[in-house]
Design a protein around this motif. Structure first.
Motif, PDB file in Angstrom:
ATOM      1  N   SER A 156       0.823  -1.209   0.000  1.00  0.00           N
ATOM      2  CA  SER A 156       0.000   0.000   0.000  1.00  0.00           C
ATOM      3  C   SER A 156       0.858   1.261   0.000  1.00  0.00           C
ATOM      4  O   SER A 156       0.333   2.370  -0.082  1.00  0.00           O
ATOM      5  CB  SER A 156      -0.933   0.008   1.217  1.00  0.00           C
ATOM      6  OG  SER A 156      -0.183   0.064   2.419  1.00  0.00           O
ATOM      7  N   ASP A 157       2.181   1.086   0.095  1.00  0.00           N
ATOM      8  CA  ASP A 157       3.128   2.197   0.097  1.00  0.00           C
ATOM      9  C   ASP A 157       3.462   2.563  -1.356  1.00  0.00           C
ATOM     10  O   ASP A 157       4.026   1.757  -2.095  1.00  0.00           O
ATOM     11  CB  ASP A 157       4.392   1.791   0.856  1.00  0.00           C
ATOM     12  CG  ASP A 157       5.412   2.918   0.942  1.00  0.00           C
ATOM     13  OD1 ASP A 157       5.127   4.024   0.445  1.00  0.00           O
ATOM     14  OD2 ASP A 157       6.497   2.696   1.501  1.00  0.00           O
ATOM     15  N   GLY A 158       3.117   3.791  -1.755  1.00  0.00           N
ATOM     16  CA  GLY A 158       3.361   4.222  -3.129  1.00  0.00           C
ATOM     17  C   GLY A 158       4.833   4.265  -3.490  1.00  0.00           C
ATOM     18  O   GLY A 158       5.226   3.985  -4.626  1.00  0.00           O
ATOM     19  N   ILE A 159       5.685   4.607  -2.518  1.00  0.00           N
ATOM     20  CA  ILE A 159       7.120   4.674  -2.792  1.00  0.00           C
ATOM     21  C   ILE A 159       7.672   3.276  -3.090  1.00  0.00           C
ATOM     22  O   ILE A 159       8.517   3.105  -3.969  1.00  0.00           O
ATOM     23  CB  ILE A 159       7.872   5.310  -1.606  1.00  0.00           C
ATOM     24  CG1 ILE A 159       7.385   6.747  -1.386  1.00  0.00           C
ATOM     25  CG2 ILE A 159       9.376   5.288  -1.834  1.00  0.00           C
ATOM     26  CD1 ILE A 159       8.039   7.421  -0.196  1.00  0.00           C
ATOM     27  N   LYS A 204       6.676   2.275  -6.547  1.00  0.00           N
ATOM     28  CA  LYS A 204       7.492   3.009  -7.504  1.00  0.00           C
ATOM     29  C   LYS A 204       8.919   2.452  -7.554  1.00  0.00           C
ATOM     30  O   LYS A 204       9.542   2.396  -8.615  1.00  0.00           O
ATOM     31  CB  LYS A 204       7.534   4.494  -7.138  1.00  0.00           C
ATOM     32  CG  LYS A 204       8.157   5.385  -8.219  1.00  0.00           C
ATOM     33  CD  LYS A 204       7.994   6.845  -7.879  1.00  0.00           C
ATOM     34  CE  LYS A 204       8.560   7.735  -8.986  1.00  0.00           C
ATOM     35  NZ  LYS A 204       7.857   7.563 -10.265  1.00  0.00           N
ATOM     36  N   SER A 205       9.423   2.004  -6.400  1.00  0.00           N
ATOM     37  CA  SER A 205      10.773   1.433  -6.370  1.00  0.00           C
ATOM     38  C   SER A 205      10.842   0.136  -7.174  1.00  0.00           C
ATOM     39  O   SER A 205      11.875  -0.155  -7.797  1.00  0.00           O
ATOM     40  CB  SER A 205      11.201   1.186  -4.919  1.00  0.00           C
ATOM     41  OG  SER A 205      10.501   0.097  -4.351  1.00  0.00           O
ATOM     42  N   ILE A 206       9.758  -0.643  -7.169  1.00  0.00           N
ATOM     43  CA  ILE A 206       9.725  -1.866  -7.982  1.00  0.00           C
ATOM     44  C   ILE A 206       9.801  -1.513  -9.462  1.00  0.00           C
ATOM     45  O   ILE A 206      10.563  -2.118 -10.229  1.00  0.00           O
ATOM     46  CB  ILE A 206       8.447  -2.681  -7.677  1.00  0.00           C
ATOM     47  CG1 ILE A 206       8.455  -3.182  -6.236  1.00  0.00           C
ATOM     48  CG2 ILE A 206       8.324  -3.856  -8.648  1.00  0.00           C
ATOM     49  CD1 ILE A 206       7.202  -3.941  -5.844  1.00  0.00           C
ATOM     50  N   HIS A 251      15.111   1.529  -0.878  1.00  0.00           N
ATOM     51  CA  HIS A 251      13.914   1.685  -0.050  1.00  0.00           C
ATOM     52  C   HIS A 251      13.998   0.795   1.186  1.00  0.00           C
ATOM     53  O   HIS A 251      13.576   1.213   2.287  1.00  0.00           O
ATOM     54  CB  HIS A 251      12.673   1.344  -0.867  1.00  0.00           C
ATOM     55  CG  HIS A 251      11.390   1.697  -0.181  1.00  0.00           C
ATOM     56  ND1 HIS A 251      11.097   2.966   0.264  1.00  0.00           N
ATOM     57  CD2 HIS A 251      10.311   0.929   0.161  1.00  0.00           C
ATOM     58  CE1 HIS A 251       9.907   2.986   0.841  1.00  0.00           C
ATOM     59  NE2 HIS A 251       9.417   1.755   0.797  1.00  0.00           N
ATOM     60  N   ILE A 252      14.552  -0.404   1.041  1.00  0.00           N
ATOM     61  CA  ILE A 252      14.761  -1.281   2.194  1.00  0.00           C
ATOM     62  C   ILE A 252      15.707  -0.614   3.193  1.00  0.00           C
ATOM     63  O   ILE A 252      15.472  -0.648   4.408  1.00  0.00           O
ATOM     64  CB  ILE A 252      15.315  -2.641   1.735  1.00  0.00           C
ATOM     65  CG1 ILE A 252      14.250  -3.414   0.935  1.00  0.00           C
ATOM     66  CG2 ILE A 252      15.778  -3.475   2.925  1.00  0.00           C
ATOM     67  CD1 ILE A 252      14.774  -4.652   0.251  1.00  0.00           C
TER      68      ILE A 252
END
Length: 310
Positions: free
Chosen positions: A81-84, A87-89, A268-269
């Motif tokens: 549910s995290d947009g960032i 987007k990172s994927i 992001h991780i």
């Protein structure tokens, strides 16, 4: 007398040991011990952390508390549910789609050119290989300096009468420029891998093709590429894994910006774990990345691998 008895007992013990452990048994025992040591190291440094990450991903992991309650797939639900993260994927797959074919094509082209020359081949190999063994951080900062608003490249554009570019400050240019930097740095490795594959191809195939009137292009398509298939599979698998784990170049050149246009899954991780201290969600993202790498690797081995015989 006692000394004589002890000597006889020791001699019989050695003879019994020799009977029980034959040369064949000793050889296999040595082999299994030598294989077992690196296997134990691999299990302790790779498999155990992976299993630990799976455990953390299904818990509400708080570094300041000894209570780590089980929450099931809640971390995964919050993650997607995290947009960032989504987007990172997308950004990570853009790195893969642009970078892997790019480095394969450039590496093969350089290898073919080097194979066609006989003088200074070692010199050119060294020159192309130096960027690969250079620190990722150092290379990234050099390119960051070149691509700054007031950097060297914009100075050249101004002298040519062209408009300066945003480069790393542009959401549309930054990802491509970072990928080109990664391709440039990996040319040396790909060049060596492809040169090894090219040198393993028997010359008699090319001689037979020349007798039949085949040109350079037909030799490349029908001989070089098919016989390089194992090398291409190896380079593609290694390349995909490397680009899925893109981190150093992105962190040094843009830190995921602008507007998260270059944020990768690994970055992001890192942000989730060490800046926001959301360890459960970071572990869930690690599990997702592990699954993606595993699936893509198996898919590549299934699709790209072909047996070629002449």
């Amino acid at each position: 007398m006692l000394t004589h008895v002890l000597r006889l007992t020791a001699r019989k013990g050695r003879e019994l040991f020799r009977i029980r452990l034959s040369y064949r048994t000793q050889r296999y025992l040595f082999i299994y011990i030598v294989l077992g040591i690196p296997l134990l190291y691999f299990l302790s440094t790779r498999i155990v952390p992976i299993l630990y990450a799976f455990n953390v991903s299904v818990r509400d992991w708080n570094l300041l508390s000894s209570d780590q309650p089980f929450v099931g797939f809640e971390n995964f639900s919050l993650l997607f549910s995290d947009g960032i993260f989504r987007k990172s994927i997308v950004n990570t797959f853009k790195f893969v789609v642009i970078g892997v074919p790019g480095q394969l094509i450039v590496g093969l082209a350089v290898a073919l050119l080097l194979q066609s020359i006989h003088r200074f081949r070692g010199f050119f190999r060294t020159i192309y290989f130096i960027p690969y063994v250079t620190s990722i951080i150092a290379v990234s900062w050099v390119f960051r300096w070149i691509l700054m608003r007031n950097g060297w490249l914009n100075e050249v554009l101004l002298q040519l009468g062209l408009e300066p570019q945003l480069f790393l400050q542009s959401p549309h240019q930054a990802l491509i420029l970072i990928t080109l930097t990664m391709i440039w740095q990996s040319i040396g490795f790909q060049m060596l891998v492809f040169m090894t594959g090219l040198e393993a191809i028997p010359r008699m195939y090319y001689e037979a093709a020349s007798i039949d009137g085949a040109g350079a292009w037909r030799k490349f398509v029908h001989i070089t590429l098919p016989l390089l298939n194992p090398v291409i599979v190896f380079s593609a698998v290694i390349g995909v894994i490397a680009y899925l784990q893109s981190f150093g170049q992105v962190l040094s050149m843009t830190n995921g910006g602008p507007l998260n246009s270059t944020t990768t899954m690994v970055l992001h991780i890192y942000n989730l774990a060490f800046l926001q201290f959301k360890m459960g969600r970071a572990a869930a993202a690690t599990v997702v990345l592990f699954a993606i790498i595993l699936l893509l690797t198996l898919l590549q081995l299934k699709v790209l691998k072909k047996n070629v015989e002449y």
